[in-house]
Design a protein around this motif. Structure first.
Motif, mmCIF file in Angstrom:
data_model
loop_
_atom_site.group_PDB
_atom_site.id
_atom_site.type_symbol
_atom_site.label_atom_id
_atom_site.label_comp_id
_atom_site.label_asym_id
_atom_site.label_seq_id
_atom_site.Cartn_x
_atom_site.Cartn_y
_atom_site.Cartn_z
ATOM 1 N N LEU A 65 0.570 -1.464 0.422
ATOM 2 C CA LEU A 65 -0.456 -0.192 0.317
ATOM 3 C C LEU A 65 0.853 1.145 -0.066
ATOM 4 O O LEU A 65 2.174 1.168 0.678
ATOM 5 C CB LEU A 65 -0.823 -0.003 0.908
ATOM 6 N N ASP A 66 0.572 1.904 -1.093
ATOM 7 C CA ASP A 66 1.712 3.741 -0.829
ATOM 8 C C ASP A 66 0.877 4.075 -0.092
ATOM 9 O O ASP A 66 0.964 5.172 0.881
ATOM 10 C CB ASP A 66 0.917 4.239 -2.487
ATOM 11 N N THR A 67 -0.505 4.817 0.399
ATOM 12 C CA THR A 67 -1.720 5.633 0.845
ATOM 13 C C THR A 67 -2.802 4.726 1.204
ATOM 14 O O THR A 67 -3.113 4.316 0.194
ATOM 15 C CB THR A 67 -1.759 7.074 0.750
ATOM 16 N N VAL A 68 -2.910 4.915 2.871
ATOM 17 C CA VAL A 68 -4.937 4.725 3.092
ATOM 18 C C VAL A 68 -5.092 6.416 3.896
ATOM 19 O O VAL A 68 -4.470 6.931 4.665
ATOM 20 C CB VAL A 68 -4.439 3.726 4.213
ATOM 21 N N ALA A 84 -7.165 1.533 13.191
ATOM 22 C CA ALA A 84 -6.151 0.949 13.792
ATOM 23 C C ALA A 84 -5.514 0.320 12.407
ATOM 24 O O ALA A 84 -6.473 -0.258 11.836
ATOM 25 C CB ALA A 84 -6.916 -0.227 14.512
ATOM 26 N N PHE A 85 -3.969 -0.520 12.412
ATOM 27 C CA PHE A 85 -3.365 -1.185 10.994
ATOM 28 C C PHE A 85 -2.498 -1.213 11.874
ATOM 29 O O PHE A 85 -1.415 -0.760 12.948
ATOM 30 C CB PHE A 85 -3.443 -0.193 9.911
ATOM 31 N N GLN A 86 -1.332 -1.978 11.387
ATOM 32 C CA GLN A 86 0.083 -2.573 11.121
ATOM 33 C C GLN A 86 0.905 -1.831 9.805
ATOM 34 O O GLN A 86 0.919 -1.633 9.286
ATOM 35 C CB GLN A 86 0.411 -3.994 11.625
ATOM 36 N N ASN A 87 2.033 -0.526 10.644
ATOM 37 C CA ASN A 87 2.696 -0.427 10.059
ATOM 38 C C ASN A 87 3.728 -1.516 9.161
ATOM 39 O O ASN A 87 3.669 -2.763 9.810
ATOM 40 C CB ASN A 87 3.416 0.688 9.921
ATOM 41 N N ALA A 88 4.720 -0.682 7.951
ATOM 42 C CA ALA A 88 5.208 -1.696 7.320
ATOM 43 C C ALA A 88 6.689 -2.677 7.691
ATOM 44 O O ALA A 88 6.817 -3.853 7.887
ATOM 45 C CB ALA A 88 6.446 -1.248 5.982
ATOM 46 N N ALA A 89 7.008 -2.303 9.332
ATOM 47 C CA ALA A 89 7.889 -3.196 9.833
ATOM 48 C C ALA A 89 6.469 -4.061 11.064
ATOM 49 O O ALA A 89 6.969 -4.868 11.747
ATOM 50 C CB ALA A 89 8.452 -2.051 11.115
ATOM 51 N N ALA A 90 5.622 -3.681 10.447
ATOM 52 C CA ALA A 90 4.224 -4.699 10.939
ATOM 53 C C ALA A 90 4.313 -4.491 12.986
ATOM 54 O O ALA A 90 3.575 -5.763 13.586
ATOM 55 C CB ALA A 90 4.673 -6.750 11.039
ATOM 56 N N ASP A 107 2.022 4.193 5.856
ATOM 57 C CA ASP A 107 2.860 3.551 5.949
ATOM 58 C C ASP A 107 1.802 2.337 6.564
ATOM 59 O O ASP A 107 2.280 2.468 7.811
ATOM 60 C CB ASP A 107 3.423 3.920 7.057
ATOM 61 N N VAL A 108 1.251 1.076 6.051
ATOM 62 C CA VAL A 108 0.337 0.713 6.045
ATOM 63 C C VAL A 108 0.807 -0.885 5.205
ATOM 64 O O VAL A 108 0.733 -1.061 4.113
ATOM 65 C CB VAL A 108 -0.722 1.404 5.678
#
Length: 132
Positions: A65-68, A84-90, A107-108
């Motif tokens: 994903l680039d942008t949410v 609520a989400f996780q970033n690229a580093a989980a 960063d999702v």
């Protein structure tokens, strides 16, 4: 989830300044138009009813994903929504979005989905997702 529209064009410009009239901006953000070689190639826009128990927005169809962008469509005085989400580093992340405001998340992690939770009742949200 239901489609927001058949066609969508989003342009984002942001200016950051310590002055309320933006006469001396610290930074201006205006991304380049879509470039198939470097940018996202899939875009989705949804209307999602966030509920107190949480509403899942499926992002697993994307590789990345680039942008949410999430907009809380509640009127002033309405309910907050937590994205609520996780970033690229989980790493778990969350952001409270006030009524009438929006959250932009660059960063999702696509494989972890997005969870929208209303502080109370049901809150309509617009969700825009760009990815590959």
């Amino acid at each position: 989830e239901r489609p927001l529209a058949d066609y969508l064009k989003i342009e984002v410009t942001a200016t950051y300044s310590k002055k309320s009239d933006f006469s001396s901006p610290k930074a201006t953000f205006k991304p380049d138009p879509y470039n198939p070689a470097t940018g996202p190639d899939e875009y989705d826009a949804y209307i999602v009813d966030a509920v107190a128990g949480g509403s899942t927005v499926n992002t697993t169809k994307y590789d990345s994903l680039d942008t949410v962008i999430v907009k809380n469509n509640a009127a002033s005085g309405g309910s907050n929504v937590t994205a609520a989400f996780q970033n690229a580093a989980a790493s778990a992340q969350s952001q409270v979005i006030a009524p009438g405001k929006q959250g932009v998340f660059p960063d999702v992690l696509a494989s972890a989905n997005l969870l929208l939770t209303a502080a109370s009742g049901t809150v309509e949200c617009e969700v825009f997702i760009a990815g590959t």
